[in-house]
Design a protein around this motif. Structure first.
Motif, PDB file in Angstrom:
ATOM      1  N   ASP A 304       0.851  -1.183   0.000  1.00 25.83           N
ATOM      2  CA  ASP A 304       0.000   0.000   0.000  1.00 25.83           C
ATOM      3  C   ASP A 304       0.889   1.236   0.000  1.00 25.83           C
ATOM      4  O   ASP A 304       1.865   1.316   0.739  1.00 25.83           O
ATOM      5  N   GLY A 305       0.547   2.219  -0.805  1.00 26.37           N
ATOM      6  CA  GLY A 305       1.361   3.432  -0.878  1.00 26.37           C
ATOM      7  C   GLY A 305       2.415   3.333  -1.953  1.00 26.37           C
ATOM      8  O   GLY A 305       2.444   4.163  -2.880  1.00 26.37           O
ATOM      9  N   ASN A 306       3.252   2.319  -1.883  1.00 24.42           N
ATOM     10  CA  ASN A 306       4.294   2.146  -2.908  1.00 24.42           C
ATOM     11  C   ASN A 306       3.680   1.968  -4.291  1.00 24.42           C
ATOM     12  O   ASN A 306       4.084   2.606  -5.270  1.00 24.42           O
ATOM     13  N   ARG A 307       2.685   1.079  -4.369  1.00 18.36           N
ATOM     14  CA  ARG A 307       2.085   0.779  -5.674  1.00 18.36           C
ATOM     15  C   ARG A 307       1.270   1.952  -6.221  1.00 18.36           C
ATOM     16  O   ARG A 307       0.956   1.985  -7.408  1.00 18.36           O
ATOM     17  N   ASP A 308       0.924   2.912  -5.347  1.00 15.97           N
ATOM     18  CA  ASP A 308       0.189   4.091  -5.793  1.00 15.97           C
ATOM     19  C   ASP A 308       1.111   5.135  -6.408  1.00 15.97           C
ATOM     20  O   ASP A 308       0.649   6.051  -7.083  1.00 15.97           O
ATOM     21  N   LEU A 309       2.397   5.018  -6.153  1.00 16.18           N
ATOM     22  CA  LEU A 309       3.377   5.998  -6.624  1.00 16.18           C
ATOM     23  C   LEU A 309       4.244   5.483  -7.760  1.00 16.18           C
ATOM     24  O   LEU A 309       4.668   6.245  -8.626  1.00 16.18           O
ATOM     25  N   ILE A 310       4.518   4.190  -7.735  1.00  9.47           N
ATOM     26  CA  ILE A 310       5.389   3.590  -8.752  1.00  9.47           C
ATOM     27  C   ILE A 310       4.562   2.697  -9.667  1.00  9.47           C
ATOM     28  O   ILE A 310       3.917   1.750  -9.216  1.00  9.47           O
ATOM     29  N   THR A 311       4.580   3.028 -10.957  1.00 13.14           N
ATOM     30  CA  THR A 311       3.929   2.195 -11.967  1.00 13.14           C
ATOM     31  C   THR A 311       4.990   1.316 -12.600  1.00 13.14           C
ATOM     32  O   THR A 311       5.988   1.811 -13.136  1.00 13.14           O
ATOM     33  N   HIS A 312       4.781   0.011 -12.516  1.00 11.00           N
ATOM     34  CA  HIS A 312       5.795  -0.943 -12.956  1.00 11.00           C
ATOM     35  C   HIS A 312       6.199  -0.701 -14.410  1.00 11.00           C
ATOM     36  O   HIS A 312       5.357  -0.575 -15.293  1.00 11.00           O
ATOM     37  N   ASN A 313       7.490  -0.581 -14.605  1.00 15.88           N
ATOM     38  CA  ASN A 313       8.101  -0.387 -15.922  1.00 15.88           C
ATOM     39  C   ASN A 313       7.747   0.971 -16.536  1.00 15.88           C
ATOM     40  O   ASN A 313       7.902   1.167 -17.745  1.00 15.88           O
ATOM     41  N   THR A 314       7.301   1.914 -15.719  1.00 17.41           N
ATOM     42  CA  THR A 314       7.055   3.284 -16.188  1.00 17.41           C
ATOM     43  C   THR A 314       7.988   4.265 -15.494  1.00 17.41           C
ATOM     44  O   THR A 314       8.703   5.018 -16.150  1.00 17.41           O
ATOM     45  N   ASN A 315       7.962   4.276 -14.149  1.00 16.41           N
ATOM     46  CA  ASN A 315       8.926   5.107 -13.414  1.00 16.41           C
ATOM     47  C   ASN A 315       9.709   4.289 -12.392  1.00 16.41           C
ATOM     48  O   ASN A 315      10.323   4.827 -11.482  1.00 16.41           O
ATOM     49  N   GLY A 316       9.668   2.981 -12.572  1.00 16.37           N
ATOM     50  CA  GLY A 316      10.420   2.086 -11.695  1.00 16.37           C
ATOM     51  C   GLY A 316       9.889   0.678 -11.796  1.00 16.37           C
ATOM     52  O   GLY A 316       9.184   0.319 -12.754  1.00 16.37           O
ATOM     53  N   TYR A 317      10.211  -0.129 -10.790  1.00 14.21           N
ATOM     54  CA  TYR A 317       9.760  -1.517 -10.748  1.00 14.21           C
ATOM     55  C   TYR A 317       9.065  -1.797  -9.419  1.00 14.21           C
ATOM     56  O   TYR A 317       9.500  -1.329  -8.364  1.00 14.21           O
ATOM     57  N   VAL A 318       7.981  -2.566  -9.477  1.00 13.13           N
ATOM     58  CA  VAL A 318       7.257  -2.999  -8.285  1.00 13.13           C
ATOM     59  C   VAL A 318       7.475  -4.500  -8.134  1.00 13.13           C
ATOM     60  O   VAL A 318       7.165  -5.271  -9.044  1.00 13.13           O
ATOM     61  N   ILE A 319       7.994  -4.901  -6.973  1.00 12.16           N
ATOM     62  CA  ILE A 319       8.377  -6.290  -6.756  1.00 12.16           C
ATOM     63  C   ILE A 319       7.369  -6.982  -5.844  1.00 12.16           C
ATOM     64  O   ILE A 319       7.068  -6.510  -4.754  1.00 12.16           O
ATOM     65  N   PHE A 320       6.853  -8.115  -6.290  1.00 17.87           N
ATOM     66  CA  PHE A 320       5.847  -8.849  -5.535  1.00 17.87           C
ATOM     67  C   PHE A 320       6.483  -9.876  -4.596  1.00 17.87           C
ATOM     68  O   PHE A 320       7.590 -10.364  -4.839  1.00 17.87           O
ATOM     69  N   ASP A 321       5.754 -10.212  -3.538  1.00 21.37           N
ATOM     70  CA  ASP A 321       6.078 -11.323  -2.633  1.00 21.37           C
ATOM     71  C   ASP A 321       7.459 -11.208  -1.986  1.00 21.37           C
ATOM     72  O   ASP A 321       8.079 -12.230  -1.659  1.00 21.37           O
ATOM     73  N   GLU A 322       7.956  -9.983  -1.813  1.00 22.76           N
ATOM     74  CA  GLU A 322       9.253  -9.763  -1.148  1.00 22.76           C
ATOM     75  C   GLU A 322      10.349 -10.652  -1.766  1.00 22.76           C
ATOM     76  O   GLU A 322      11.196 -11.218  -1.063  1.00 22.76           O
ATOM     77  N   ASN A 323      10.327 -10.741  -3.089  1.00 24.98           N
ATOM     78  CA  ASN A 323      11.265 -11.603  -3.816  1.00 24.98           C
ATOM     79  C   ASN A 323      12.655 -10.955  -3.842  1.00 24.98           C
ATOM     80  O   ASN A 323      12.903 -10.021  -4.604  1.00 24.98           O
ATOM     81  N   VAL A 324      13.562 -11.454  -3.008  1.00 25.05           N
ATOM     82  CA  VAL A 324      14.891 -10.856  -2.846  1.00 25.05           C
ATOM     83  C   VAL A 324      15.666 -10.880  -4.161  1.00 25.05           C
ATOM     84  O   VAL A 324      16.259  -9.866  -4.573  1.00 25.05           O
ATOM     85  N   LYS A 325      15.664 -12.016  -4.827  1.00 24.50           N
ATOM     86  CA  LYS A 325      16.438 -12.153  -6.067  1.00 24.50           C
ATOM     87  C   LYS A 325      15.908 -11.221  -7.152  1.00 24.50           C
ATOM     88  O   LYS A 325      16.684 -10.553  -7.854  1.00 24.50           O
ATOM     89  N   GLU A 326      14.589 -11.137  -7.314  1.00 27.57           N
ATOM     90  CA  GLU A 326      13.987 -10.276  -8.329  1.00 27.57           C
ATOM     91  C   GLU A 326      14.269  -8.807  -8.028  1.00 27.57           C
ATOM     92  O   GLU A 326      14.590  -8.025  -8.930  1.00 27.57           O
ATOM     93  N   PHE A 327      14.151  -8.428  -6.759  1.00 22.32           N
ATOM     94  CA  PHE A 327      14.418  -7.054  -6.343  1.00 22.32           C
ATOM     95  C   PHE A 327      15.864  -6.695  -6.667  1.00 22.32           C
ATOM     96  O   PHE A 327      16.147  -5.642  -7.277  1.00 22.32           O
ATOM     97  N   ALA A 328      16.784  -7.569  -6.290  1.00 21.55           N
ATOM     98  CA  ALA A 328      18.216  -7.325  -6.530  1.00 21.55           C
ATOM     99  C   ALA A 328      18.510  -7.227  -8.026  1.00 21.55           C
ATOM    100  O   ALA A 328      19.284  -6.357  -8.465  1.00 21.55           O
ATOM    101  N   ASN A 329      17.891  -8.108  -8.811  1.00 22.33           N
ATOM    102  CA  ASN A 329      18.116  -8.085 -10.260  1.00 22.33           C
ATOM    103  C   ASN A 329      17.638  -6.774 -10.888  1.00 22.33           C
ATOM    104  O   ASN A 329      18.288  -6.245 -11.795  1.00 22.33           O
TER     105      ASN A 329
END
Length: 375
Positions: A304-329
């Motif tokens: 909540d809050g993060n997803r209202d500000l960041i649109t995935h692949n528009t002004n950043g990336y939104v990472i689901f399920d606290e995926n450490v590897k995906e976030f780091a990549n």
């Protein structure tokens, strides 16, 4: 005649920032603002749009549940409301919400509640969550409406607390454009290439996940460096975070700034490569709004809050399920791709100006106040 509005809150953190921004931008020729706040809050005057201090009443509002102090705060607030006779009460955060809704009902005055992240989201046990949610549902039956700080918060009010659609309004947390960046007032002890974040070590901010991500990035980028600001304010998990940093030998990869002036925060965000957030939940986080205003690409959790500000692949990336590897990549890929990062940075500035620049949005809040006041 001016419309008199009383604000009730425990004036700390983002809740305090939110109110001060509203007071500094709303038209004081049309609205008379009064603040009821905790007597242990920081001793700074609340200023209107003409930079003039407004009337404020310190009372026994505290963050944690304390039946005797909470009862005292309700009595104190009720006395003030009876004397001031406002046309509208705007309450902020969970504790302000409880006190304000009770005194609003006692005096038959409309109440707008801005949760700034519902209290039941902070509960790390199912029992506590049910208690907080039950209280919100009970208070929702009275003469009040939700004035959500984000679309996610609006949806929580509708879907979980049970408000009807005509009783849930929206005013996004907003800030003034950041036009001037001051020089650092502190010594710069970190490298020129760094990523950054603002967040106190707590259940909400989930800094432990951030350390796991930093550890993952270091496997392919040994010189990665994170500047983490605001770790000294109400930081119950600071010990665990420092222990995790030591276990992963990340001492040379992270700078912890316990207290930082607002101007220094802007300087550090502006000069970073990108901004990250690992929060479990937010209302609408000012630190991420500031990152947008400063033209930063962001990588954030789907909270909540993060997803209202960041649109995935528009002004950043939104990472689901606290995926450490995906976030780091995603962080690593943005650090390598200057073109993509610049594309995201430009989009952040556009999104900020359209949706979160208070100079452009304050008129909608004024319209809500006019419509919802006691006639």
């Amino acid at each position: 005649m001016k419309i008199k509005i009383v604000h009730i809150l425990h004036a700390v953190g983002g809740v305090d920032v939110s109110l001060r921004l509203i007071l500094a931008n709303i038209d004081s020729d049309k609205f008379e603002s009064i603040v009821i706040h905790g007597d242990s809050d920081k001793n700074e005057p609340f200023l209107n749009d003409k930079n003039i201090p407004i009337k404020n009443y310190p009372i026994s509002i505290i963050r944690n549940i304390n039946p005797s102090k909470d009862y005292k705060a309700i009595k104190e607030a009720n006395k003030i409301i009876k004397n001031e006779k406002p046309e509208l009460i705007h309450v902020h955060s969970a504790k302000g919400g409880v006190i304000g809704k009770i005194v609003g009902k006692m005096n038959n005055i409309p109440v707008l509640h801005t949760p700034q992240a519902y209290s039941f989201l902070s509960a790390n046990s199912k029992f506590k969550k049910n208690v907080f949610l039950t209280l919100e549902k009970f208070l929702s039956k009275w003469n009040n409406k939700i004035l959500a700080s984000s679309n996610s918060e609006k949806n929580r009010a509708l879907e979980e607390v049970g408000y009807n659609t005509d009783r849930v309004l929206l005013f996004n947390n907003s800030i003034n454009a950041i036009d001037n960046i001051s020089n650092l007032s502190i010594e710069k002890t970190w490298p020129d290439d760094y990523i950054c974040s603002v967040g106190r070590p707590s259940f909400q901010k989930n800094i432990e996940l951030m350390i796991e991500i930093l550890h993952q990035i270091k496997q392919t980028k040994p010189n990665i460096h994170l500047v983490l600001m605001g770790v000294g304010y109400h930081a119950p998990n600071l010990g665990q975070v420092k222990s995790l940093i030591a276990n992963y030998n990340l001492e040379s990869n992270i700078t912890l700034l316990e207290w930082t002036q607002r101007e220094d925060i802007f300087n550090i965000i502006k000069n970073s490569k990108l901004y990250i957030s690992t929060a479990r939940y937010e209302g609408l986080p000012y630190s991420v709004i500031e990152a947008l205003a400063l033209g930063k690409a962001c990588v954030v959790t789907d909270a909540d809050g993060n997803r209202d500000l960041i649109t995935h692949n528009t002004n950043g990336y939104v990472i689901f399920d606290e995926n450490v590897k995906e976030f780091a990549n995603k962080v690593d890929s943005l650090l390598k791709d200057d073109q993509k990062r610049t594309e995201f940075e430009n989009a952040s500035l556009e999104i900020f100006d359209k949706n979160f620049n208070i100079e452009n949005t304050i008129s909608s809040l004024e319209a809500i106040y006019i419509k919802e006041r006691k006639k």
